[in-house]
Design an enzyme around this catalytic site. Structure first.
Site, PDB file in Angstrom:
ATOM      1  N   GLU A   1       0.847  -1.191   0.000  1.00 18.30           N
ATOM      2  CA  GLU A   1       0.000   0.000   0.000  1.00 18.30           C
ATOM      3  C   GLU A   1       0.880   1.237   0.000  1.00 18.30           C
ATOM      4  O   GLU A   1       2.085   1.150   0.261  1.00 18.30           O
ATOM      5  CB  GLU A   1      -0.897   0.005   1.254  1.00 18.30           C
TER       6      GLU A   1
ATOM      7  N   HIS B   1     -11.115   9.860   8.766  1.00 13.17           N
ATOM      8  CA  HIS B   1     -10.874   8.415   8.694  1.00 13.17           C
ATOM      9  C   HIS B   1     -10.151   7.869   9.915  1.00 13.17           C
ATOM     10  O   HIS B   1     -10.543   6.852  10.464  1.00 13.17           O
ATOM     11  CB  HIS B   1     -10.041   8.173   7.435  1.00 13.17           C
TER      12      HIS B   1
ATOM     13  N   HIS C   1      -9.609  10.368   4.504  1.00 15.60           N
ATOM     14  CA  HIS C   1      -9.545   9.523   3.315  1.00 15.60           C
ATOM     15  C   HIS C   1     -10.081  10.367   2.164  1.00 15.60           C
ATOM     16  O   HIS C   1     -11.094  11.045   2.320  1.00 15.60           O
ATOM     17  CB  HIS C   1     -10.415   8.279   3.526  1.00 15.60           C
TER      18      HIS C   1
ATOM     19  N   ARG D   1      -2.187  10.473  -0.784  1.00 16.21           N
ATOM     20  CA  ARG D   1      -3.526  10.597  -0.216  1.00 16.21           C
ATOM     21  C   ARG D   1      -3.847  12.018   0.295  1.00 16.21           C
ATOM     22  O   ARG D   1      -4.900  12.570  -0.018  1.00 16.21           O
ATOM     23  CB  ARG D   1      -3.587   9.597   0.949  1.00 16.21           C
TER      24      ARG D   1
ATOM     25  N   ARG E   1      -0.522   8.622   9.760  1.00 13.51           N
ATOM     26  CA  ARG E   1      -0.465   7.166   9.914  1.00 13.51           C
ATOM     27  C   ARG E   1      -0.082   6.491   8.595  1.00 13.51           C
ATOM     28  O   ARG E   1      -0.651   6.788   7.545  1.00 13.51           O
ATOM     29  CB  ARG E   1      -1.843   6.654  10.336  1.00 13.51           C
TER      30      ARG E   1
HETATM   31  C1  LIG Z   1     -13.505   1.993   6.691  1.00 16.42           C
HETATM   32  C2  LIG Z   1     -12.222   1.770   7.440  1.00 16.42           C
HETATM   33  C3  LIG Z   1     -11.198   1.046   6.848  1.00 16.42           C
HETATM   34  C4  LIG Z   1      -9.997   0.833   7.557  1.00 16.42           C
HETATM   35  N1  LIG Z   1      -9.020   0.040   7.009  1.00 16.42           N
HETATM   36  C5  LIG Z   1      -7.919  -0.251   7.743  1.00 16.42           C
HETATM   37  C6  LIG Z   1      -6.942  -1.171   7.270  1.00 16.42           C
HETATM   38  O1  LIG Z   1      -7.070  -1.730   6.186  1.00 16.42           O
HETATM   39  N2  LIG Z   1      -5.854  -1.434   8.048  1.00 16.42           N
HETATM   40  C7  LIG Z   1      -5.660  -0.841   9.277  1.00 16.42           C
HETATM   41  O2  LIG Z   1      -4.660  -1.117   9.941  1.00 16.42           O
HETATM   42  N3  LIG Z   1      -6.591   0.020   9.757  1.00 16.42           N
HETATM   43  C8  LIG Z   1      -7.698   0.318   9.038  1.00 16.42           C
HETATM   44  N4  LIG Z   1      -8.632   1.171   9.540  1.00 16.42           N
HETATM   45  C9  LIG Z   1      -8.425   1.705  10.890  1.00 16.42           C
HETATM   46  C10 LIG Z   1      -8.687   0.605  11.920  1.00 16.42           C
HETATM   47  O3  LIG Z   1      -9.808  -0.128  11.526  1.00 16.42           O
HETATM   48  C11 LIG Z   1      -8.926   1.182  13.307  1.00 16.42           C
HETATM   49  O4  LIG Z   1      -7.965   2.120  13.639  1.00 16.42           O
HETATM   50  C12 LIG Z   1      -8.895   0.084  14.370  1.00 16.42           C
HETATM   51  O5  LIG Z   1      -9.746  -0.958  13.995  1.00 16.42           O
HETATM   52  C13 LIG Z   1      -9.320   0.639  15.718  1.00 16.42           C
HETATM   53  O6  LIG Z   1      -9.487  -0.427  16.616  1.00 16.42           O
HETATM   54  P1  LIG Z   1      -9.869  -0.137  18.121  1.00 16.42           P
HETATM   55  O7  LIG Z   1      -9.945  -1.451  18.790  1.00 16.42           O
HETATM   56  O8  LIG Z   1      -8.971   0.878  18.673  1.00 16.42           O
HETATM   57  O9  LIG Z   1     -11.325   0.546  18.042  1.00 16.42           O
HETATM   58  P2  LIG Z   1     -12.678   0.080  17.343  1.00 16.42           P
HETATM   59  O10 LIG Z   1     -12.520  -1.100  16.498  1.00 16.42           O
HETATM   60  O11 LIG Z   1     -13.253   1.289  16.720  1.00 16.42           O
HETATM   61  O12 LIG Z   1     -13.590  -0.339  18.587  1.00 16.42           O
HETATM   62  C14 LIG Z   1     -14.071   0.636  19.479  1.00 16.42           C
HETATM   63  C15 LIG Z   1     -14.934  -0.063  20.509  1.00 16.42           C
HETATM   64  O13 LIG Z   1     -15.197   0.820  21.572  1.00 16.42           O
HETATM   65  C16 LIG Z   1     -16.564   0.766  21.911  1.00 16.42           C
HETATM   66  N5  LIG Z   1     -16.938   2.040  22.525  1.00 16.42           N
HETATM   67  C17 LIG Z   1     -16.783   3.289  22.038  1.00 16.42           C
HETATM   68  N6  LIG Z   1     -17.249   4.195  22.912  1.00 16.42           N
HETATM   69  C18 LIG Z   1     -17.719   3.498  23.972  1.00 16.42           C
HETATM   70  C19 LIG Z   1     -18.349   3.872  25.191  1.00 16.42           C
HETATM   71  N7  LIG Z   1     -18.613   5.153  25.511  1.00 16.42           N
HETATM   72  N8  LIG Z   1     -18.722   2.888  26.049  1.00 16.42           N
HETATM   73  C20 LIG Z   1     -18.506   1.573  25.768  1.00 16.42           C
HETATM   74  N9  LIG Z   1     -17.899   1.169  24.621  1.00 16.42           N
HETATM   75  C21 LIG Z   1     -17.523   2.123  23.739  1.00 16.42           C
HETATM   76  C22 LIG Z   1     -17.263   0.497  20.604  1.00 16.42           C
HETATM   77  O14 LIG Z   1     -18.557  -0.002  20.839  1.00 16.42           O
HETATM   78  C23 LIG Z   1     -16.292  -0.513  19.997  1.00 16.42           C
HETATM   79  O15 LIG Z   1     -16.563  -1.789  20.521  1.00 16.42           O
HETATM   80  C24 LIG Z   1      -9.829   1.388   8.856  1.00 16.42           C
HETATM   81  C25 LIG Z   1     -10.869   2.120   9.434  1.00 16.42           C
HETATM   82  C26 LIG Z   1     -12.051   2.306   8.742  1.00 16.42           C
HETATM   83  C27 LIG Z   1     -13.152   3.080   9.399  1.00 16.42           C
END
Ligand SMILES: Cc1cc2nc3c(=O)[nH]c(=O)nc-3n(C[C@H](O)[C@H](O)[C@H](O)COP(=O)(O)OP(=O)(O)OC[C@H]3O[C@@H](n4cnc5c(N)ncnc54)[C@H](O)[C@@H]3O)c2cc1C
Length: 529
Positions: free
Chosen positions: A113, A342, A234, A281, A377
């Site tokens: 990428e 994003h 994005h 990007r 990032r």
């Molecule tokens: C469309 C898209 C494509 C992407 N593609 C990529 C990729 O190809 N590769 C890559 O490395 N990254 C990618 N990213 C970024 C990556 O997906 C995220 O940075 C990563 O998944 C974040 O993980 P996390 O566990 O920190 O949070 P999340 O997966 O966002 O989980 C957050 C959790 O917190 C909970 N939560 C939030 N607020 C509260 C609250 N007040 N009380 C209780 N629970 C709460 C939610 O319910 C959820 O369960 C992408 C993101 C998007 C949106």
């Protein structure tokens, strides 16, 4: 009666589940999620996970690629840790049952990428996040020590304020359940894994849960927050009133897609960069933003029509089908697109074990600012960060629990005061719309001091009104999220106002150059409590 756990985790994405699975070997774990177990940014991740897995790649190259993308603001020791521990975390995920694309010889089918000098992206088709989430949730179901609470929205951290008992230690959270009841959840250690804050902006690739709750809660409790001016946009999200957050992959431009103005059909990218549509990007996002502001158009067009239906259906089946659902046939008409918020590069400052500046509070995944990403990032480094720090934070948390931390037994119940049911829901919808639009227009891809000042003045007023509403009426998820996007917007404006240069994702017309002499450091803020 409070619900008590050794480890209390807010978030069921890659970071929260990584932590939960490892911590469950040492004690009880409560995992809160705002909606379903899987809803969050993780499940929407398309591209993949970056890790050094091939013989012609090296840790040094991945480290350098990450630091180049981050415009030098990364914490090098954190980048080293992430890159070096990445392959083991990836293998652990596979051992858990996650399936990724492989070649005929059984090796991972590594893709490349933007910004990566080698092929190092492990992927599961174009639905990598879904596969990660599936495998991790299945593994959690095998553990008796992990309890999930869905539709459970954390409202605020509970902090012990008496210096004699714990010195301001975070002891848990108040949680709004779907019944409307507010419960107290207690942890010897409390972990924020609440993901990003895309909903602060009018257009975002993030799902509805991404309202920056973790940053907002930590900020209100007095934690150190850093680098919030670096929000990654994005360049292309589908522009349609009902398609809230559908991402149009950058691969479309890679395969020959042309960006055109909506009003005249004219191409414009060649005016911004010699590589036109294949420019980096951020350049593409800035160019689209500038053209939208110049013409007043609500979106631009991504034209793929010259490539023919057969090819488009074969090469981009999901994107083709989804656009069709929204009555856009990309084989015969250009796709309306806008840039979209994003990824949040800043967040709650945390160290190599996920520890924040508040005793008892950890932050992992997108909500955290470990220093991995610096000012921008590198693609596919974020799932990796969630895996690595979700795992690493357990060592710190277990060590802390073993020092003899006691579960508090005398925490005050939530006090609703004289709050009554709201008869003015319009305040929420009005302020929600206003904040997201002002952030988009004044604190988006291109900034100026004047725009930031305008944003600050309006936000001050809106936050005052929201505070008043919050105390006057019974708490609902909508008002919790509104209060959180308002606080996160405030933090972004404060960080952006401080940085008097353009670096990575922060671009200001007032200081268009990078200034290593004065600004090669993080922007840290903390609220006095
Ligand atoms: C469309 C898209 C494509 C992407 N593609 C990529 C990729 O190809 N590769 C890559 O490395 N990254 C990618 N990213 C970024 C990556 O997906 C995220 O940075 C990563 O998944 C974040 O993980 P996390 O566990 O920190 O949070 P999340 O997966 O966002 O989980 C957050 C959790 O917190 C909970 N939560 C939030 N607020 C509260 C609250 N007040 N009380 C209780 N629970 C709460 C939610 O319910 C959820 O369960 C992408 C993101 C998007 C949106």
């Amino acid at each position: 009666m409070a619900r008590s756990f050794d480890f209390l985790v807010m978030g069921g994405g890659v970071a929260g589940l990584s932590f939960a699975l490892e911590a469950a070997k040492h004690g009880t774990v409560g995992v809160l999620t705002k909606r379903s177990r899987s809803e969050g940014n993780t499940v929407y991740a398309q591209g993949g996970i970056a890790a050094v897995l091939s013989a012609d790649d090296t840790f040094e190259r991945h480290v350098e690629d990450t630091i180049v993308a981050g415009a030098g603001l990364n914490r090098r020791e954190i980048v080293e840790i992430t890159v070096r521990e990445g392959p083991d975390r990836l293998k652990a995920l596979v051992a858990m049952g996650a399936e990724f694309n492989r070649r005929d010889n059984g090796e991972f089918d590594l893709t490349r990428e933007g910004g990566h000098s080698k092929r190092r992206i492990v992927h599961a088709g174009d639905v990598t996040g879904k596969e990660v989430e599936r495998a991790m949730l299945a593994a959690c179901d095998e553990s008796k020590n992990i309890a999930f609470f869905t539709d459970a929205t954390a409202i605020d951290l509970i902090r012990d304020r008496g210096p004699s008992i714990g010195g301001g230690r975070v002891q848990g959270v108040y949680v709004l359940r779907d019944s409307g009841a507010i419960e107290t959840f207690v942890g010897k250690v409390t972990v924020l894994a609440t993901g990003g804050a895309g909903k602060v902006y009018l257009y975002t690739s993030n799902p509805d849960v991404a309202t920056g709750d973790g940053v907002a809660m930590a900020y209100r409790a007095g934690a150190r927050i850093a680098n919030m001016e670096f929000y990654q946009f994005h360049p292309t999200c589908l522009f349609h009133p009902d398609a809230k957050s559908f991402l149009i992959s950058e691969a479309l431009r890679g395969e020959g897609g042309k960006l055109r103005l909506r009003s005249t059909g004219e191409r414009f990218m060649q005016r911004y960069h010699p590589l036109a549509e294949l420019a980096p990007r951020d350049v593409v996002a800035r160019a689209i933003d500038a053209e939208m502001k110049r013409t007043g158009d609500e979106c631009v067009l991504l034209d793929m029509t010259h490539l023919g239906k057969a090819y488009l259906v074969e090469r981009f089946p999901t994107i083709y089908a989804t656009c069709r659902e929204f009555t856009v046939d990309m084989a015969v008409q250009p796709i309306p697109v806008v840039p979209a918020a994003h990824y949040m590069c800043g967040g709650v400052v945390s160290d190599e074990h996920g520890r924040t500046s508040l005793p008892g509070l950890y932050a992992i995944g997108e909500v955290a600012c470990t220093g991995l990403h610096g000012a921008n990032r590198l693609a596919s480094n974020s799932l990796l960060e969630g895996l690595v720090f979700g795992h690493r934070a357990v060592a710190g948390a277990v060590a802390e629990v073993q020092t003899g931390v006691k579960l508090p037994t005398d925490l005050p119940e939530w006090d609703p005061g004289s709050a009554v049911p709201s008869d003015e829901m319009v305040v929420i919808s009005q302020n929600w719309e206003e904040i997201r639009r002002l952030m988009w227009n004044y604190v988006g891809i291109v900034r100026t001091g004047k725009r930031l000042d305008r944003a600050r003045r309006r936000l001050d007023m809106l936050r005052e009104e929201i505070r008043d509403y919050y105390w006057r009426y019974q708490v609902t998820r909508d008002v919790i999220e509104l209060r959180n996007i308002a606080d996160v917007a405030h933090v972004i404006v404060e960080c952006a106002s401080r940085r008097k240069e353009s670096r990575g994702l922060h671009y200001t017309l007032d200081y268009p150059e990078i200034d290593d002499h004065n600004w090669l450091h993080e922007t840290v803020i903390a609220r006095a409590v």
